[in-house]
Motif scaffolding. Sequence first.
Motif, PDB file in Angstrom:
ATOM      1  N   SER A   1     -22.473 -14.111 -29.608  1.00 46.08           N
ATOM      2  CA  SER A   1     -21.040 -13.847 -30.205  1.00 46.08           C
ATOM      3  C   SER A   1     -21.671 -13.455 -31.923  1.00 46.08           C
ATOM      4  N   MET A   2     -22.456 -14.237 -32.467  1.00 43.68           N
ATOM      5  CA  MET A   2     -22.780 -14.047 -33.960  1.00 43.68           C
ATOM      6  C   MET A   2     -23.459 -12.622 -33.880  1.00 43.68           C
TER       7      MET A   2
ATOM      8  N   ALA B   1     -21.251  -0.614 -32.385  1.00 42.18           N
ATOM      9  CA  ALA B   1     -21.349   0.812 -32.451  1.00 42.18           C
ATOM     10  C   ALA B   1     -22.469   1.332 -31.497  1.00 42.18           C
ATOM     11  N   ALA B   2     -23.606   0.728 -31.094  1.00 41.70           N
ATOM     12  CA  ALA B   2     -24.500   1.080 -30.293  1.00 41.70           C
ATOM     13  C   ALA B   2     -23.761   1.366 -28.750  1.00 41.70           C
TER      14      ALA B   2
ATOM     15  N   LEU C   1     -30.249  -2.028 -31.904  1.00 44.08           N
ATOM     16  CA  LEU C   1     -29.183  -2.667 -32.578  1.00 44.08           C
ATOM     17  C   LEU C   1     -28.624  -3.740 -32.157  1.00 44.08           C
ATOM     18  N   VAL C   2     -28.381  -3.902 -30.798  1.00 47.58           N
ATOM     19  CA  VAL C   2     -27.586  -4.994 -30.167  1.00 47.58           C
ATOM     20  C   VAL C   2     -28.544  -6.351 -30.559  1.00 47.58           C
TER      21      VAL C   2
ATOM     22  N   ALA D   1     -21.583 -10.423 -36.928  1.00 46.38           N
ATOM     23  CA  ALA D   1     -22.248 -10.485 -37.999  1.00 46.38           C
ATOM     24  C   ALA D   1     -22.305  -9.070 -38.408  1.00 46.38           C
ATOM     25  N   SER D   2     -22.547  -7.945 -37.445  1.00 46.08           N
ATOM     26  CA  SER D   2     -22.875  -6.518 -37.941  1.00 46.08           C
ATOM     27  C   SER D   2     -22.007  -5.585 -37.081  1.00 46.08           C
TER      28      SER D   2
END
Length: 365
Positions: free
Chosen positions: A140-141, A151-152, A272-273, A145-146
């Motif tokens: 979840s963080m 987006a990926a 990215l994930v 957090a980003s």
Amino acid sequence: RRSSAHGKMPGVGDQIVGALLALLGVGTSVAGLLGLKYFSSGSRYTEDPSRSRRWFASGAIWALGQLLQFLGVHFATQPVVAAVTSAGILFNDFGASRLFGEKLTSSDAVASLGLIAGALLVVLFAPVLLVEHMTMQDVSMRFCASPAPLAALLGTAAVACGAASFVVTAIRKGWRGSIPLGLAFGTLAGFNGSYSITFTKLVWLLFAETIRPGGQDEFAQPAAWILGGFMSGGEALMIVSLALGLQRSEASILVPTYYGTMTIFSAVQGLLVFDLARELTPTTTAGFIAGIMLCIASLAAIACARRSAKLARAAPPVDASMLLDHAANAGTRADANGGPGESVCNTGALPHPNSSARDANGCDV
């Protein structure tokens, strides 16, 4: 919390075992895919190909190959397994040419090798995920957090939506055998495969947290089962995309597209994930981007090569016997009208300058 995937780097023996399992797995998977196409396109086996036992057996063979590749990753490092599984593109080219008469040219071979090289660059220069276990809170963080993880997933999904839209239109209009259709089905299968890979990693890390001494039971939370649903759904949609695509397009365009796009999508999602982008250096960034660009360029080259081959097959064949008969008839007419090389016109008589009349042989009179 951070160590190598197995606690230590695999030894030479483990690397060899993993490479052999991966090689056997990719060969089995490709055989299953070719079987799906072969038994779905041949009406001599069944009127309804989807119910053919051979067709379902081919699907089971493909699944067995996937399992063997998974076991290969357990023994060997990811670059070794990726290098071996890239041979699946060559296995597919050979099988497609033998089973379906999809004649391959030197351009196809060069493009396939370029795709393999691009996939290897992506894997070799992508950072390796070293986390052995995660909690649902950690997952979840990452998404809170980003915006990069979401987006990926959404970015790759947008590409897949374009491919899916084209596939739906093609199915409604009854299109078969077109190069764009093979690219679309391959992209759709590659996207679903990448989603399955990404969520499998998350589920596996949650499972590792659950079974480790002192770990939390992460599967007591509904969110973990939702991630498992994404994992299973991606795998199911991948095999559906492959099965439908192989019925409607050439294996020599669909399968390489599937392997290439799955490599690209899963690499971008993993970067990215799992927040691996910050571990890139200028050198690894250049190699990673070069690998992706080489994969894209190779897929375009494969499409162009298959299009040229398709146009060559569509060209009407030249009947040599017809040409010879035509030449013989022309020679016979020439002999009857004055012999070869001789004019049937009376060259001794000069026509009037203003005369436009001609006889049956086309001579001025």
